[in-house]
Design a protein around this motif. Structure first.
Motif, PDB file in Angstrom:
ATOM      1  N   GLU A 148     -44.971 -33.017 -12.603  1.00 41.94           N
ATOM      2  CA  GLU A 148     -46.049 -32.798 -11.649  1.00 41.94           C
ATOM      3  C   GLU A 148     -45.491 -33.164 -10.280  1.00 41.94           C
ATOM      4  O   GLU A 148     -44.307 -33.493 -10.153  1.00 41.94           O
ATOM      5  N   ASP A 149     -46.319 -33.119  -9.237  1.00 38.97           N
ATOM      6  CA  ASP A 149     -45.815 -33.216  -7.868  1.00 38.97           C
ATOM      7  C   ASP A 149     -44.897 -34.410  -7.622  1.00 38.97           C
ATOM      8  O   ASP A 149     -43.849 -34.285  -7.015  1.00 38.97           O
ATOM      9  N   SER A 150     -45.278 -35.583  -8.081  1.00 37.59           N
ATOM     10  CA  SER A 150     -44.477 -36.778  -7.792  1.00 37.59           C
ATOM     11  C   SER A 150     -43.954 -37.449  -9.060  1.00 37.59           C
ATOM     12  O   SER A 150     -43.540 -38.603  -9.025  1.00 37.59           O
ATOM     13  N   LEU A 151     -43.988 -36.723 -10.154  1.00 38.50           N
ATOM     14  CA  LEU A 151     -43.568 -37.335 -11.415  1.00 38.50           C
ATOM     15  C   LEU A 151     -42.804 -36.319 -12.263  1.00 38.50           C
ATOM     16  O   LEU A 151     -43.253 -35.203 -12.481  1.00 38.50           O
ATOM     17  N   LYS A 180     -51.263 -35.744 -20.241  1.00 37.86           N
ATOM     18  CA  LYS A 180     -52.123 -36.415 -19.268  1.00 37.86           C
ATOM     19  C   LYS A 180     -53.566 -36.013 -19.528  1.00 37.86           C
ATOM     20  O   LYS A 180     -53.908 -34.831 -19.531  1.00 37.86           O
ATOM     21  N   ILE A 181     -54.426 -37.007 -19.753  1.00 35.75           N
ATOM     22  CA  ILE A 181     -55.851 -36.776 -19.995  1.00 35.75           C
ATOM     23  C   ILE A 181     -56.641 -37.749 -19.128  1.00 35.75           C
ATOM     24  O   ILE A 181     -56.510 -38.972 -19.274  1.00 35.75           O
ATOM     25  N   ASP A 182     -57.462 -37.212 -18.230  1.00 37.37           N
ATOM     26  CA  ASP A 182     -58.296 -38.059 -17.366  1.00 37.37           C
ATOM     27  C   ASP A 182     -57.489 -39.153 -16.675  1.00 37.37           C
ATOM     28  O   ASP A 182     -57.823 -40.339 -16.728  1.00 37.37           O
ATOM     29  N   SER A 183     -56.381 -38.766 -16.061  1.00 35.44           N
ATOM     30  CA  SER A 183     -55.490 -39.639 -15.290  1.00 35.44           C
ATOM     31  C   SER A 183     -54.713 -40.640 -16.150  1.00 35.44           C
ATOM     32  O   SER A 183     -54.014 -41.493 -15.625  1.00 35.44           O
ATOM     33  N   GLN A 184     -54.844 -40.561 -17.480  1.00 32.85           N
ATOM     34  CA  GLN A 184     -54.059 -41.427 -18.353  1.00 32.85           C
ATOM     35  C   GLN A 184     -52.965 -40.609 -19.038  1.00 32.85           C
ATOM     36  O   GLN A 184     -53.176 -39.462 -19.430  1.00 32.85           O
ATOM     37  N   TYR A 185     -51.797 -41.226 -19.173  1.00 34.82           N
ATOM     38  CA  TYR A 185     -50.648 -40.554 -19.783  1.00 34.82           C
ATOM     39  C   TYR A 185     -50.425 -41.117 -21.191  1.00 34.82           C
ATOM     40  O   TYR A 185     -50.380 -42.333 -21.383  1.00 34.82           O
ATOM     41  N   PRO A 197     -46.871 -44.827 -14.885  1.00 35.06           N
ATOM     42  CA  PRO A 197     -45.696 -44.544 -14.054  1.00 35.06           C
ATOM     43  C   PRO A 197     -45.477 -45.626 -13.006  1.00 35.06           C
ATOM     44  O   PRO A 197     -46.459 -46.183 -12.486  1.00 35.06           O
ATOM     45  N   PRO A 198     -44.218 -45.965 -12.681  1.00 37.63           N
ATOM     46  CA  PRO A 198     -43.046 -45.247 -13.181  1.00 37.63           C
ATOM     47  C   PRO A 198     -42.387 -45.852 -14.416  1.00 37.63           C
ATOM     48  O   PRO A 198     -41.550 -45.200 -15.031  1.00 37.63           O
ATOM     49  N   ASP A 199     -42.721 -47.118 -14.793  1.00 36.49           N
ATOM     50  CA  ASP A 199     -41.891 -47.745 -15.827  1.00 36.49           C
ATOM     51  C   ASP A 199     -42.636 -48.630 -16.818  1.00 36.49           C
ATOM     52  O   ASP A 199     -42.000 -49.351 -17.585  1.00 36.49           O
TER      53      ASP A 199
END
Length: 536
Positions: A148-151, A180-185, A197-199
């Motif tokens: 995605e844009d920054s990941l 990714k579901i509702d801002s959770q990975y 993210p990131p670690d």
């Protein structure tokens, strides 16, 4: 059979090459030891102890000319030498893994198209340079690609890497995709972990149990979450308690398809669940590795090839006879990319059979991602990256010419094509020199420091520029120089063009213009616009 020896970075006759795959093809045999190899007259010559040979197709033709010195080169005409000039030497150290041990010393090299020749140790070796793709994460078996844009997350069987730098401490590997579901990975790795993210990661204690098997995928459908395991398909309840909706088979993929949830099995059966009942949707002759929904169609990747069902043909029918297919994806040109355990193929609308793009490579399930124009494909030996636009506009037309012309006719075609190419080169060179002189007196675009993003945006929209190549052509430059010039703007031509086109698409949609018309205007598919503007 050709063997892939690895990726090389090197300089060839002073010209830098990009990262690419190089494959051993042949060791050429001569009646006497090979002294050196060189390029001349748009082909390759090889000097042996007793003679000079010219490459014609796959044959070496002896040149009827006598030479008294061991080495022969070409500069306007042939000339002899008692030694190899430094300008003709090839640095073998950068690619020594490709050369037999006894040949790793003084060497010369020559290239003709994708054919690369190295003369060393009295032998002449030929390799094929595949420069229509690049490969990274060498010798990592890629399980999934998420961007995605920054990941950017590359999940492999031996590590999970974030933004090409960070490696997660846990989990140590992945066996499924990142979702990714509702801002959770969520990362599926036999169990399921939350990823921050990131670690940072956190294992979900209730995400596995004895009946479910190993976790493979998490999916959102109709506002609720579901999980695919090797032994069950389950609905995720509060606290991540698993409520099975189907058990008893081996499950390989799970997708939402309209009003139904569909899942594939190793028995070749695709099942459908409408929220209450499970029914058989389709069956193919072998294991289904992947389900790919495209509009009102479903495409199955199976060990027996690629199959499709649609409203017009509810029974599964074979699209491509590509054994051990593991995943598919459709690009903006309506080309169907097929990853298999035997290579990467593309099925295009104007050709009846799948075309091999990267042969003899074992690709993995769930490791195929089309992000804009770039196709990422994960294999057991690394991450392959292709530009679908370049493939469509340059590589495929050239490849189709060789595939569609009968062998008996190709020699004359090559001669005519060669003559036309030379003529085209001369005309192009004259026009280039003329244009260069004009730019000296009309530097509207000659000085790239005068560019501004707002001016470029206006030109892109007014001139309906839809590709990086089109932008480079309008500015009287090339894509390499264009990329260099864009560094001052802290972006790339591709990212900027995508931004402008998507902003224009959004503006047109807000005006109530039909999606299909918008797609034609900006040069993206309606599916891609919907994904980028509506589904995010």
């Amino acid at each position: 059979m050709r063997f892939c020896f690895g990726i090389i970075w090197f300089f060839l006759i002073g010209t830098p090459l990009y990262s690419q795959d190089t494959l051993f093809v042949n060791k050429h045999q001569f009646s006497s030891p090979v002294q050196n190899v060189f390029e001349a007259r748009e082909t390759v010559f090889a000097k042996t102890t007793l003679a000079l040979y010219q490459l014609e197709g796959d044959n070496w033709v002896e040149i009827q000319e006598n030479f008294s010195k061991p080495y022969v080169f070409y500069k306007n005409t042939f000339f002899e030498s008692d030694f190899i000039p430094n300008s003709e030497l090839f640095d073998i150290n950068s690619i020594k893994e490709l050369i037999p041990q006894r040949g790793q010393f003084i060497a010369t090299a020559a290239r003709s198209g994708s054919r690369f020749f190295i003369a060393t140790g009295s032998e002449l070796f030929e390799y094929e340079i595949r420069d229509h793709y690049t490969r990274s994460y060498h010798n990592k078996s890629i399980r999934d690609i998420y961007i995605e844009d920054s990941l950017k997350v590359i999940l492999t069987y031996s590590g999970i890497f974030v933004n090409d730098s960070v490696e997660l401490e846990n989990p140590k590997y992945s066996n499924g995709p990142l979702t990714k579901i509702d801002s959770q990975y969520y990362i599926a790795w036999d169990e399921i972990s939350l990823f921050f993210p990131p670690d940072s990661t956190h294992g979900i204690p209730n995400a596995t149990n004895l009946f479910s098997g190993k976790a493979r995928k998490v999916l959102s459908w109709k506002g609720e979450n579901y999980a695919l395991y090797t032994q069950s398909v389950s609905k995720i309840l509060p606290g991540f308690e698993l409520q099975p909706i189907h058990q008893g088979l081996e499950y390989l993929d799970l997708e939402g398809f309209g009003n139904n949830l569909v899942f594939a099995t190793s028995q070749g059966v695709c099942l459908s669940w409408d929220g209450e009942y499970v029914d058989t949707l389709a069956q193919v002759p072998s294991i289904i590795n992947d389900i790919y929904p495209v509009g009102n169609r479903l495409i199955f990747s199976s060990d027996d090839g690629v199959y499709e069902i649609n409203p017009d043909k509810p029974e599964a029918f074979q699209l491509a006879d590509t054994p051990f297919s593991v995943m598919t994806s459709l690009d903006d040109f309506n080309n169907l990319w097929i990853a298999t355990e035997n290579g990467l193929f593309v099925l295009i609308p104007d050709y009846p059979r799948p075309i091999p793009i990267i042969p003899d490579v074992e690709f993995n399930r769930e490791a195929l991602l089309l992000h804009g124009e770039i196709l990422y494909v994960g294999a057991v030996d690394g991450l392959y990256q292709l530009n679908t636009y370049e493939i469509e506009k340059s590589y495929l037309p050239n490849l189709l010419n060789t595939l569609q012309v009968p062998v008996s006719e190709r020699k004359s075609t090559w001669l005519i094509g060669g003559a036309l190419a030379i003529l085209g080169f001369l005309v192009g060179f004259i026009l280039f020199r003329k244009r260069r002189k004009e730019l000296q007196f009309n530097p509207q675009y000659a000085s790239k420091n005068e560019w501004s993003l707002e001016e470029l945006k206006a030109k892109i929209l007014s001139e309906k520029i839809q590709t990086i190549e089109g932008l480079a052509s309008y500015l009287d430059t090339n894509t390499v120089q264009l990329n260099r010039n864009f560094k001052q703007f802290k972006t790339t031509p591709g990212k900027f063009l995508k931004k402008v086109k998507l902003e224009e698409a959004k503006r047109l949609l807000n005006k109530g213009i039909d999606m299909e018309e918008v797609a034609k205007t900006v040069g993206y598919s309606s599916q891609y616009i919907k994904k980028e503007l509506i589904d995010k």
